[in-house]
Scaffold this motif. Sequence first.
Motif: not given
Lengths: 389, 389
Positions: A86-89, A94-103
């Motif tokens: 699970v990735y955080d909301e 909130t670019w350049p943040k991206h869920p794939y950073d967490y991946l």
Amino acid sequence: MLFTKEEYKQRLKKVQTSMQEKGIELLISHDTNNMNYLTGYDAWSFYYAQCAIVHVNAEEPLCFVRAQDAGGAYIKTYLKNENVIVYDENYIHTWPKHPYDYLVEIIKERKWDKLSIGLEMDAHYFTAFCYEKIKQGLPNAKIKDSERLVNWARLIKSDAEIGFMKSAAIISQKGMKTAMEVINPGVRQCDAVGEIQKSLFYGTSEFGGEYSSIATLLPTGKGTSASHLTATQDKFVTGEATIIELSGVHNRYHAPMARTVLLGKPDQLKIDTMNKTIEALQAGIDQTKPGNTADDVAQAFWKVLDKYGIEKKSRTGYSIGIGYPPDWGEHTLNIYKGDMTVLEKNVCFHMIAVMQFGDWGVEASEAIRVTDNGSELFCDFPKELHIKS
Amino acid sequence: MLFTKEEYKQRLKKVQTSMQEKGIELLISHDTNNMNYLTGYDAWSFYYAQCAIVHVNAEEPLCFVRAQDAGGAYIKTYLKNENVIVYDENYIHTWPKHPYDYLVEIIKERKWDKLSIGLEMDAHYFTAFCYEKIKQGLPNAKIKDSERLVNWARLIKSDAEIGFMKSAAIISQKGMKTAMEVINPGVRQCDAVGEIQKSLFYGTSEFGGEYSSIATLLPTGKGTSASHLTATQDKFVTGEATIIELSGVHNRYHAPMARTVLLGKPDQLKIDTMNKTIEALQAGIDQTKPGNTADDVAQAFWKVLDKYGIEKKSRTGYSIGIGYPPDWGEHTLNIYKGDMTVLEKNVCFHMIAVMQFGDWGVEASEAIRVTDNGSELFCDFPKELHIKS
């Protein structure tokens, strides 16, 4: 859980075998349909990054979703809770943040960052941005295009899948019957779709319907030259033809169907063109059996068109099964000259003849299953030009 | 043509000005919504590569579609026919061939291959494969992420756009009214959606409805902990809550709405939580006026939640307007702490409180327009927990 755990395990095994053949140790499967196939996950959350992650030796895939969808993953997938990642909301918009950073973090934590990693480069929703995050975040990984590896694993259907498609087909018939009843001069297109949608969701008392991966397509009049137009609030007009393309859906499995209706007096050119098209479709269907290729089916289809001097450039079919917007095609087998995919039992495809001639067109299609010795149609609905005088 | 040619020209000018500011000479706008905004193109063809192409000095954008959709582009766009660029059907599903191969050719032919080219790196459907085709095909171009340049141009709506959203809102109300009527114990979820869809497509006698860019979301029971679940054929159960999130659509403009209904006797915890949520939404709405920021709205919203000790991690709103699957959010303004976007007249957003607590949740939302001095709601529908005893 819609399928047995055993069936999900077989799917995983099939994909892992294919990964080994292609030298892929870790697969990021971003395609919504593939994610459903591998994990059972089913929700309208594909508008933000999510994926299934398959390690070549893992017992289960991982299901990577946003926090808001964790509950959905626990309910819908067959996976152990620990395999829902699970990735955080705060990664949402909130670019350049991206869920794939967490991946990327997850992959590093598990020490998978030097593996040969397969990416579905042309999968819907696998954006260039996701790709750059992986490339920049995992400089030691060997990145490969896994192409449609999981899609190909989906090509031959299990009996359970065929069962869902047969239910979907009954719903398609209901929807098309409604369409033929409600499309009349003076009726607004949107109102007709309202009735069609109602039929498609009600389904039968045994099988409920679901949202389709493509909206009801309803080009009418000059619009019949453009197969992907949808309903407006304009009214149907006497003398004009309307193409209806729709699909019943059951447990995300589709059985699409296209037909054409003409309001007003018979138009011989349209009737003849429709009949020639049906003859071509039938010639293709007659070539549909295990051992023949997609090319064999296409050759038979175009041979009839050539006989009548009809030019048609677009392919005339594609494999079907699970569907999520924007498409119900599986992106594997094409009914097109030169596609040498060999047909096997329980390969299912939508054979569709989109016939366009400048400012008019006609269309008909069948959802088809390859059987032991030949083929069978999922739906039972006349293909002729439906004329409502 | 849904808007005047003048309005389309103003849109183009706004985008070209923004391109100049960012040093972008050629923009490949793959986002379906942006393509509609820039050209008027509207068809369910976004499952295959298509885009709008904007040269910084051009009189009109180019509309890049497959041959099968050329007719649709001639009908739907405001462009001269010469600005509809059509790629051959043999690019469809014949990898490694790809429509962007042809796009590269077009760009070279026009001698645009050394320009600074903006790509919408995280737009839905702009796949990694499209990106690689551009990078490899145009080695002399200066590739930039144009980010959400066109999306930002869409943020402030014209009066004509507001008009369409107001029509959509009336349709949303009709759909929600139907939902509240048909959701009853023992009714199958799919049947309820059938009725809701019918309402949404019928719209009113003046404004017809269209397919929504997100299916009717209908999490129920434990599913209310997962906001993106859709209807199944299971029945509604006494004692359980159901969240309904839907949108009326008119000329592709959306006005979404979420509400929660509880079947059976009042549940004080859910009633209280809903009321606290509504208080928080209202606090945010009260801060909605020109000159305030998205952050101001978010701070007011979370201040109320903090007072009640309610934790909510996900954002609580986003800008809205045009919508195509898979999303009706515009990907610009977020109602989230730290988003310093300044509100201006005719900025429109969907303020939505998705409240999740382990295995249950409640939800309510409003589509909001910033006015001269404050704000107005698009819809008029009670936000309280609807209890059907």
